[in-house]
Design a protein around this motif. Structure first.
Motif, short mmCIF file in Angstrom:
data_model
loop_
_atom_site.label_atom_id
_atom_site.label_comp_id
_atom_site.label_asym_id
_atom_site.label_seq_id
_atom_site.Cartn_x
_atom_site.Cartn_y
_atom_site.Cartn_z
N LEU A 319 0.84 -1.20 0.00
CA LEU A 319 0.00 0.00 0.00
C LEU A 319 0.88 1.26 0.00
CD1 LEU A 319 -3.07 0.56 2.35
CD2 LEU A 319 -1.31 2.30 2.13
N TYR A 320 1.88 1.26 0.85
CA TYR A 320 2.79 2.41 0.99
C TYR A 320 3.55 2.68 -0.30
CZ TYR A 320 6.74 5.11 2.89
OH TYR A 320 7.70 6.06 3.13
N GLU A 321 4.05 1.62 -0.93
CA GLU A 321 4.79 1.77 -2.19
C GLU A 321 3.92 2.46 -3.25
OE1 GLU A 321 5.81 -2.16 -3.41
OE2 GLU A 321 6.78 -2.64 -1.53
N CYS A 322 2.68 2.01 -3.34
CA CYS A 322 1.75 2.54 -4.34
C CYS A 322 1.49 4.03 -4.09
CB CYS A 322 0.45 1.75 -4.28
SG CYS A 322 -0.85 2.38 -5.34
N VAL A 323 1.18 4.39 -2.83
CA VAL A 323 0.89 5.79 -2.49
C VAL A 323 2.13 6.66 -2.75
CG1 VAL A 323 0.30 7.38 -0.61
CG2 VAL A 323 -0.87 5.18 -0.78
N ALA A 324 3.31 6.17 -2.37
CA ALA A 324 4.54 6.96 -2.53
C ALA A 324 4.83 7.23 -4.01
CB ALA A 324 5.72 6.22 -1.89
#
Length: 432
Positions: A319-324
């Protein structure tokens, strides 16, 4: 007493803000501006991170997949576990996608935040790169998964093809004769261990890298950089909150048929440990204890599902990778097409399998995604400024996702004692 890395990074961040605001872009020493020194040291740190990507991703995926394949457990239990992990990771990424598109953290007052956070790459050149990588349709993404030359793919940073090749290599490595398989496994495990040690060594310089990267931004733009970061943090925390407090309870209730509130109580010690250590691997022994003693999942299920989850299932990280990645694209003022966002989803899903267990996995994983869609890595240093608190939160989500997987798979395997009270268990025992 040596300070832990996250405290070193926090101190470096505070010092960077002070020093960057004092030096500005004009102050110099021996004729060399502090701004140029910050830029040099920051670039050196980012180059060191880039250097790790190819050998680390290849060795970690091959070792992980070979370990799963050689265990003899890829039957019914393995299929259910892998299906659960793929589903929850995909749901987590899609939630992140919704939040980052809704909140638009990379756009402040209707304008891209590139100048506010000191991004220097030429937007016109980036648009050409991203269009080239974006592949007019989704089919192009799958074509790039099968490179014509794996060495060229590694050199060009085509990580999707490299990940696919590594998955295949790891799987078929267990299908050759034992003498060959054991040699190959020993070799790739050795490469992986060496890469882990090099990653540890590089991350020791993270406080210096963070200091240089953040000081450069503050010196060039002042304090305006922290507003987009605040919105970015809000997008990540909001998406993580929805996943752990909405998605997972719904799966527990409707797929596992258990009371979600009991799951939170059962896993509280492991979740607190995960939050404080920011390491799902380090929390694994406590996770297994909570799942077996508090949630009453059998050792047969937990001993397979949880170690596998600690290796390949990273809902929060994906999730974090996608948002970043999308935050950085927004900050440059780039409009990503459906195909380009779909590519981010695919690469985030695959990299969350490959680099989950390594220190600062998110940095390497985000580097892979940015490279895959043609974006530069210069914004990574700023993200690192807020990475620690987000790392603690997403690790708790990772651990909770693994433990929910153990409970749901156990229920699907017919285990009736899962998350029962003592009274319910006595009733079950008397009926059996």
């Amino acid at each position: 007493m040596k300070l832990k890395l996250h405290w070193q990074i926090l101190i470096a961040l505070v010092l960077a803000v002070i020093v960057g605001s004092l030096t500005g872009t004009d102050a110099a020493i021996f004729g060399v501006s502090f701004y140029d020194i910050f830029a040099f040291v920051g670039t050196l740190f980012l180059n060191a991170l880039k250097m790790l990507i190819v050998p680390l991703i290849v060795s970690s995926i091959i070792v992980g997949i070979a370990g799963i394949g050689s265990g003899g457990d890829l039957g019914r239990l393995g299929a259910k576990t892998l299906l659960y992990y793929a589903t929850t990771s995909l749901l987590a990424i899609l939630i992140g996608l919704v939040f980052v598109n809704a909140l638009q953290p990379g756009v402040i007052d209707g304008q891209p935040a590139r100048d506010m956070i000191g991004l220097s790459e030429d937007v016109a050149e980036l648009e050409e790169k991203v269009e080239g990588k974006g592949a007019g349709d989704v089919a192009g993404i799958f074509l790039r998964m099968v490179p014509t030359n794996i060495v060229a793919a590694a050199a060009d940073g085509q990580m999707l093809g490299l990940i696919f090749f590594s998955l295949l290599f790891g799987y078929f490595m267990t299908r050759v004769s034992h003498s060959y398989a054991s040699t190959l496994h020993t070799f790739w495990e050795g490469v992986f261990e060496v890469m882990m040690m090099i990653t540890d060594w590089v991350m020791k310089f993270a406080p210096i890298g963070v200091f240089a990267l953040v000081a450069k931004v503050v010196a060039g733009t002042g304090f305006s950089a922290f507003l987009p970061l605040a919105w970015f943090t809000a997008a990540v925390l909001g998406a993580l909150g929805v996943h752990i407090f909405v998605t997972m309870p719904l799966l527990l209730r409707f797929v596992g048929g258990v009371n979600p509130l009991r799951m939170y109580r059962a896993m509280a010690p492991a979740l607190l440990t995960a939050f404080s250590t920011a390491s799902s691997s380090a929390t694994l022994p406590l996770t297994m204890e909570c799942v077996e003693k508090n949630a009453k999942v059998s050792n047969r299920t937990s001993s397979f599902v949880l170690p596998l989850g600690a290796t390949i299932n990273m809902d929060g990280t994906a999730l974090y990778e996608c948002v970043a990645a999308i935050f950085i694209a927004q900050a440059y003022g780039l409009e990503l097409s459906f195909a380009q966002q779909f590519m981010i989803v695919v690469v985030a899903l695959l990299t969350s399998i490959g680099v989950a267990g390594i220190p600062s996995a998110s940095l390497v994983a985000i580097s892979i995604i940015l490279t895959a869609i043609g974006l530069p890595l210069e914004a990574l240093g700023l993200i690192l400024a807020v990475d620690r608190i987000l790392d603690m939160c997403r690790t708790s989500v990772n651990v909770f996702g693994d433990s929910c997987g153990a409970v749901i798979v156990a229920r699907l395997e017919g285990e009736k004692r899962v998350l029962t009270t003592d009274e319910e268990e006595r009733r079950l025992t008397s009926h059996s």
